[in-house]
Scaffold this motif. Structure first.
Motif, PDB file in Angstrom:
ATOM      1  N   ALA A 191     -12.176 -10.819   2.698  1.00  0.00           N
ATOM      2  CA  ALA A 191     -11.618 -10.344   1.430  1.00  0.00           C
ATOM      3  C   ALA A 191     -10.432 -11.181   0.968  1.00  0.00           C
ATOM      4  O   ALA A 191     -10.381 -11.657  -0.166  1.00  0.00           O
ATOM      5  CB  ALA A 191     -11.209  -8.878   1.555  1.00  0.00           C
TER       6      ALA A 191
ATOM      7  N   VAL B 183     -11.214  -3.177   3.886  1.00  0.00           N
ATOM      8  CA  VAL B 183     -11.543  -4.501   3.342  1.00  0.00           C
ATOM      9  C   VAL B 183     -12.335  -5.302   4.368  1.00  0.00           C
ATOM     10  O   VAL B 183     -12.086  -5.216   5.569  1.00  0.00           O
ATOM     11  CB  VAL B 183     -10.266  -5.278   2.941  1.00  0.00           C
ATOM     12  CG1 VAL B 183      -9.536  -4.560   1.820  1.00  0.00           C
ATOM     13  CG2 VAL B 183      -9.351  -5.502   4.133  1.00  0.00           C
TER      14      VAL B 183
ATOM     15  N   ILE C 289      -3.793  -2.674  -1.637  1.00  0.00           N
ATOM     16  CA  ILE C 289      -4.920  -2.161  -0.867  1.00  0.00           C
ATOM     17  C   ILE C 289      -4.645  -0.682  -0.591  1.00  0.00           C
ATOM     18  O   ILE C 289      -3.685  -0.350   0.111  1.00  0.00           O
ATOM     19  CB  ILE C 289      -5.103  -2.906   0.467  1.00  0.00           C
ATOM     20  CG1 ILE C 289      -5.137  -4.430   0.244  1.00  0.00           C
ATOM     21  CG2 ILE C 289      -6.375  -2.448   1.173  1.00  0.00           C
ATOM     22  CD1 ILE C 289      -5.149  -5.237   1.532  1.00  0.00           C
TER      23      ILE C 289
ATOM     24  N   CYS D  16     -15.997  -3.658  -0.359  1.00  0.00           N
ATOM     25  CA  CYS D  16     -15.155  -2.833   0.520  1.00  0.00           C
ATOM     26  C   CYS D  16     -15.801  -1.474   0.779  1.00  0.00           C
ATOM     27  O   CYS D  16     -16.619  -0.992  -0.005  1.00  0.00           O
ATOM     28  CB  CYS D  16     -13.786  -2.609  -0.117  1.00  0.00           C
ATOM     29  SG  CYS D  16     -12.936  -4.108  -0.633  1.00  0.00           S
TER      30      CYS D  16
ATOM     31  N   TRP E  66      -1.123  -8.139  -3.515  1.00  0.00           N
ATOM     32  CA  TRP E  66      -2.427  -7.610  -3.139  1.00  0.00           C
ATOM     33  C   TRP E  66      -2.253  -6.132  -2.802  1.00  0.00           C
ATOM     34  O   TRP E  66      -1.648  -5.788  -1.787  1.00  0.00           O
ATOM     35  CB  TRP E  66      -2.992  -8.372  -1.937  1.00  0.00           C
ATOM     36  CG  TRP E  66      -4.400  -8.006  -1.569  1.00  0.00           C
ATOM     37  CD1 TRP E  66      -5.278  -7.256  -2.304  1.00  0.00           C
ATOM     38  CD2 TRP E  66      -5.098  -8.375  -0.369  1.00  0.00           C
ATOM     39  NE1 TRP E  66      -6.480  -7.132  -1.657  1.00  0.00           N
ATOM     40  CE2 TRP E  66      -6.409  -7.807  -0.463  1.00  0.00           C
ATOM     41  CE3 TRP E  66      -4.758  -9.123   0.761  1.00  0.00           C
ATOM     42  CZ2 TRP E  66      -7.351  -7.977   0.545  1.00  0.00           C
ATOM     43  CZ3 TRP E  66      -5.707  -9.282   1.764  1.00  0.00           C
ATOM     44  CH2 TRP E  66      -6.984  -8.721   1.645  1.00  0.00           C
TER      45      TRP E  66
ATOM     46  N   VAL F 253      -6.838  -5.208   7.471  1.00  0.00           N
ATOM     47  CA  VAL F 253      -5.937  -5.912   6.552  1.00  0.00           C
ATOM     48  C   VAL F 253      -5.346  -7.143   7.231  1.00  0.00           C
ATOM     49  O   VAL F 253      -5.331  -8.249   6.667  1.00  0.00           O
ATOM     50  CB  VAL F 253      -4.823  -4.975   6.062  1.00  0.00           C
ATOM     51  CG1 VAL F 253      -3.758  -5.756   5.292  1.00  0.00           C
ATOM     52  CG2 VAL F 253      -5.401  -3.874   5.182  1.00  0.00           C
TER      53      VAL F 253
ATOM     54  N   CYS G 203      -8.452  -2.469  -4.155  1.00  0.00           N
ATOM     55  CA  CYS G 203      -8.401  -3.824  -3.594  1.00  0.00           C
ATOM     56  C   CYS G 203      -8.186  -4.779  -4.747  1.00  0.00           C
ATOM     57  O   CYS G 203      -9.113  -5.393  -5.259  1.00  0.00           O
ATOM     58  CB  CYS G 203      -9.692  -4.125  -2.839  1.00  0.00           C
ATOM     59  SG  CYS G 203      -9.763  -5.794  -2.124  1.00  0.00           S
TER      60      CYS G 203
ATOM     61  N   SER H 280       0.831  -1.189   0.000  1.00  0.00           N
ATOM     62  CA  SER H 280       0.000   0.000   0.000  1.00  0.00           C
ATOM     63  C   SER H 280       0.871   1.246   0.000  1.00  0.00           C
ATOM     64  O   SER H 280       2.034   1.217   0.417  1.00  0.00           O
ATOM     65  CB  SER H 280      -0.922   0.013   1.222  1.00  0.00           C
ATOM     66  OG  SER H 280      -1.827   1.102   1.163  1.00  0.00           O
TER      67      SER H 280
ATOM     68  N   SER I 242     -10.510  -8.536  -8.236  1.00  0.00           N
ATOM     69  CA  SER I 242     -10.695  -7.257  -7.576  1.00  0.00           C
ATOM     70  C   SER I 242     -11.887  -7.293  -6.641  1.00  0.00           C
ATOM     71  O   SER I 242     -12.877  -7.983  -6.909  1.00  0.00           O
ATOM     72  CB  SER I 242     -10.906  -6.152  -8.623  1.00  0.00           C
ATOM     73  OG  SER I 242     -11.283  -4.934  -8.009  1.00  0.00           O
TER      74      SER I 242
END
Length: 485
Positions: A367, A363, A357, A474, A355, A269, A429, A252, A386
């Protein structure tokens, strides 16, 4: 003579003046490990093929508690240098191979099943392809016996090993790569060669040789036994092996715009990652674009709570800034920043699956598990999957949909309940295979500032598949107190 007398030099002085001893370098040597259980009918042919290679090899037979004549047959080759290992109880083929590797003295290892045959130049052809940086060399296989066919192996770059296995048991392994990869492992009671190849490929690019293994097919062989239920079994086993082997990296870009929301974000997360129940280590990579010491301190404190969830947590300074004087410039600069940051993450994240985010996406707990299950599913898994979330700028629309004939986007206003193939999605996501998607991100699509549209368009152009999962709904955070669903 007292004044200028030269006293005898000590032994230590002699040793200091001598050239330093060179480290011992083990000569290149190849060990062939034959592991089998109750293959007496075919074992002699396998051992003969190993002994009759056009270049000399050490041959080790590792028996897995056979109750036929396998041990006697192997012992009859003692005068020709064959080493026989016995076990008083059944340990399985993976452990039998590992025991053979432990006894082998070669710095290169080749494994052979007790009912297969190596053509005379098999080892030589593999060896001529090996380089110091190659973890293993693989080749094709030709079935013989109850049925005949030829399985060609593709060049490594075209193979996409996560889609299907094309590396047989009798690859030639650099011993250090074999040990570093974790040796043979029994995860789902089959597909051991695929599992080892996936792990070994992380260490460098494997190489294809012209060698062709003679792969026996008979009614008592494992391959023949599963052949009758091949499609049904493969449909279940392929996803299982992908899930058990895939290493996940979560990444991220932390802007600091929603500093108060970060504890809630990282908690969601981490809990979602935990529910994936991965057998492989998971890493977290955060690019810190906040340029704020207080924010950095909080990130360190909060992420420290989840050291048991992530094997490694890296917070990397990413002090990239940009300026603009109008809305058009702002959009262009944001798109360039996002593309640059995604490229940075692509380098820093070392997993097989990435992944992404975004720091304003909340999320749901399920997820990670839902995305990973879908990304690894099927005969040919999708390239990317996604989650769903609404746009902060057009709240009636979800970030995802289709391109029309004029390459304009038609965003979803409803997501329904079915998993849907899409032409584009966002990076809020997004989970994807690293080696089955574009390596680089660009900032614009059809002159529009949209790094996500551009990346997705290249996935689709290469006939890839992107799926959107309604089950991963999300929240899009406008403020810590206002979350858009």
């Amino acid at each position: 003579m007292v004044g200028n007398a030269l006293w005898p030099e000590s032994d230590r002085t002699h040793q200091q003046n001598r050239p330093s001893a060179q480290p011992k370098v083990r000569e290149d040597k190849i060990s062939i490990v034959i592991a089998a259980r109750n293959n007496a009918l075919f074992l002699a042919e396998a051992i003969d093929s190993a002994l009759n290679q056009s270049m000399p090899c050490e041959v080790i037979y590792s028996d897995d508690c056979s109750f036929d004549d396998s041990i006697d047959i192997a012992n009859s080759y003692h005068d020709q240098g064959v080493i026989t290992l016995e076990t008083p109880y059944h340990i399985g083929v993976c452990e039998a191979r590992n025991r053979g590797a432990e006894q082998a003295t070669g710095n290169y290892l080749l494994f052979l099943d007790g009912d297969d045959i190596l053509p005379p130049d098999y080892v030589k052809e593999h060896w001529e392809t090996m380089t110091p940086t190659t973890p293993f060399v693989y080749g094709g296989a030709e079935a013989f016996g109850d049925f005949t066919t030829l399985w060609d192996a593709p060049e490594w770059k075209q193979g996409q090993l996560w889609t299907r296995n094309f590396v047989n048991t009798s690859a030639l392994w650099n011993r250090q790569a074999f040990e570093t990869a974790g040796r043979w492992q029994n995860k789902i009671n089959t597909m051991w060669d695929w599992d080892l190849a996936l792990r070994g490929a992380r260490l460098g690019a494997p190489a294809l040789s012209t060698a062709i293994l003679k792969y026996r097919q008979h009614t008592s062989s494992w391959s023949a036994n599963i052949q009758t239920k091949y499609e049904k079994r493969q449909e279940i086993l392929l996803p299982q092996m992908r899930r058990s082997c895939a290493r996940l990296s979560v990444g991220s870009i932390i802007s600091g715009r929603l500093a108060e929301f970060f504890p809630q974000w990282i908690s969601a997360v981490a809990q979602s990652v935990k529910l994936i129940n991965s057998t492989e280590p998971v890493e977290l990579v955060l690019l810190d674009n906040s340029r704020n010491e207080n924010m950095l301190s909080m990130m360190r404190t909060e992420t420290n709570r989840y050291q048991n969830t992530f094997e490694t947590i890296r917070i990397i300074p990413h002090p990239v800034s940009f300026s603009y004087s109008n809305e058009k410039e702002r959009r262009n600069q944001v798109a360039k920043f996002m593309a640059h940051s995604c490229n940075r993450l692509n380098v820093e994240m070392r997993g097989d699956v990435h992944w992404l985010i975004e720091d304003d996406i909340l999320v749901p707990l399920e997820a990670g598990a839902n995305l990973m299950n879908q990304l690894t599913d099927g005969w040919v898994p999708p390239n990317a999957v996604s989650g769903c979330y609404r746009s902060r700028h057009a709240e009636s629309q979800f970030v995802g949909g289709h391109f029309d004939d004029y390459h304009l986007v038609n965003a979803f206003t409803e997501i329904g309940t079915e998993i849907t193939p899409v032409d584009y999605c966002g990076t809020g996501c997004l989970m994807f295979w690293k080696d089955r998607t574009p390596r680089y991100w660009d900032s614009h699509y059809q002159h529009a500032p949209a790094h996500d549209w551009e990346w997705c368009a290249r996935v689709k152009k290469a006939e890839g598949e992107i799926l959107m999962l309604p089950s991963v709904h999300c929240g899009h955070v406008k403020t810590p107190d206002e979350i858009l669903y």
